[in-house]
Scaffold this motif. Structure first.
Motif, PDB file in Angstrom:
ATOM      1  N   GLU A 156      -7.027   0.213 -16.918  1.00 13.62           N
ATOM      2  CA  GLU A 156      -6.014   0.751 -17.819  1.00 13.62           C
ATOM      3  C   GLU A 156      -4.669   0.065 -17.616  1.00 13.62           C
ATOM      4  OE1 GLU A 156      -5.407   4.914 -17.081  1.00 13.62           O
ATOM      5  OE2 GLU A 156      -4.501   4.577 -15.111  1.00 13.62           O
ATOM      6  N   PHE A 157      -3.913   0.072 -18.681  1.00 12.08           N
ATOM      7  CA  PHE A 157      -2.586  -0.527 -18.680  1.00 12.08           C
ATOM      8  C   PHE A 157      -1.628   0.265 -17.804  1.00 12.08           C
ATOM      9  CE2 PHE A 157       1.168  -2.541 -20.146  1.00 12.08           C
ATOM     10  CZ  PHE A 157       2.084  -1.562 -20.485  1.00 12.08           C
ATOM     11  N   VAL A 158      -0.765  -0.448 -17.078  1.00 14.49           N
ATOM     12  CA  VAL A 158       0.267   0.187 -16.270  1.00 14.49           C
ATOM     13  C   VAL A 158       1.658  -0.214 -16.769  1.00 14.49           C
ATOM     14  CG1 VAL A 158       1.273   0.396 -13.973  1.00 14.49           C
ATOM     15  CG2 VAL A 158      -1.216   0.303 -14.242  1.00 14.49           C
TER      16      VAL A 158
ATOM     17  N   GLY B  56       1.565  -8.662 -17.037  1.00 12.93           N
ATOM     18  CA  GLY B  56       1.219  -7.249 -17.052  1.00 12.93           C
ATOM     19  C   GLY B  56       0.567  -6.812 -15.754  1.00 12.93           C
ATOM     20  N   TRP B  57       0.628  -5.512 -15.527  1.00 10.40           N
ATOM     21  CA  TRP B  57      -0.096  -4.877 -14.431  1.00 10.40           C
ATOM     22  C   TRP B  57      -1.068  -3.868 -15.038  1.00 10.40           C
ATOM     23  CZ3 TRP B  57      -0.060  -6.198  -9.395  1.00 10.40           C
ATOM     24  CH2 TRP B  57       1.019  -6.951  -8.910  1.00 10.40           C
ATOM     25  N   PHE B  58      -2.279  -3.902 -14.534  1.00 14.13           N
ATOM     26  CA  PHE B  58      -3.302  -2.933 -14.920  1.00 14.13           C
ATOM     27  C   PHE B  58      -3.890  -2.342 -13.651  1.00 14.13           C
ATOM     28  CE2 PHE B  58      -3.983  -3.706 -19.508  1.00 14.13           C
ATOM     29  CZ  PHE B  58      -3.154  -4.799 -19.671  1.00 14.13           C
ATOM     30  N   ARG B  59      -4.618  -1.274 -13.801  1.00 14.69           N
ATOM     31  CA  ARG B  59      -5.268  -0.675 -12.631  1.00 14.69           C
ATOM     32  C   ARG B  59      -6.633  -0.126 -13.017  1.00 14.69           C
ATOM     33  NH1 ARG B  59      -1.303   4.600 -11.721  1.00 14.69           N
ATOM     34  NH2 ARG B  59      -2.040   5.833 -13.520  1.00 14.69           N
ATOM     35  N   GLN B  60      -7.471  -0.044 -12.008  1.00 10.30           N
ATOM     36  CA  GLN B  60      -8.815   0.486 -12.232  1.00 10.30           C
ATOM     37  C   GLN B  60      -9.198   1.377 -11.068  1.00 10.30           C
ATOM     38  OE1 GLN B  60     -11.810  -2.496 -13.048  1.00 10.30           O
ATOM     39  NE2 GLN B  60     -13.151  -1.000 -14.017  1.00 10.30           N
TER      40      GLN B  60
END
Length: 126
Positions: A45-47, A34-38
């Protein structure tokens, strides 16, 4: 498993970037990724997420149609192709691996993942 994300940088709105995440494990092909970002001052948060085989993917509504997650199991690498970037996409992007359990829950929840990379910064200027 160790994960190393790279490919971030500064880009103008409307531009594109491709993030890569290299995994150290030989068993990478078994992992959902998965990729997430902040963003500053915000929660992570989920990407996007991709199942071990690459046959199933999920995206956050905010990136659907603009971002594409893919993987190359022969290279132990997962990618996030980002197009039509917006200033609100500015964040540190993290890749994550689900190394235990075989059930695919969709990959949207942080709690599904047990290994995280160090993050790569994406800055989109207006």
């Amino acid at each position: 498993v160790q994960l190393q994300a790279f490919g971030g940088g500064l880009v103008q709105a409307g531009g594109s970037l491709r993030l890569s995440c290299a995994a150290s494990a030989r068993t990478f092909s078994r992992y959902a990724m998965g990729w997430f970002r902040q963003a500053p001052g915000k929660e992570r948060e989920f990407v996007a997420a991709i199942r071990w085989s690459g046959g199933s993917t999920n995206y956050a509504n905010s990136v659907k149609g603009r971002f594409t997650i893919s993987r190359d199991n022969a290279k132990n690498t997962v990618y996030l192709q980002m197009t039509s970037l917006k200033p609100e996409d500015t964040a540190v992007y993290y890749c994550a691996a689900k190394t235990s359990g075989s059930t695919w829950y969709g990959g949207r929840n942080i709690g599904e993942y047990d290994s995280w990379g160090q993050g790569t910064l994406v800055t989109v200027s207006s």
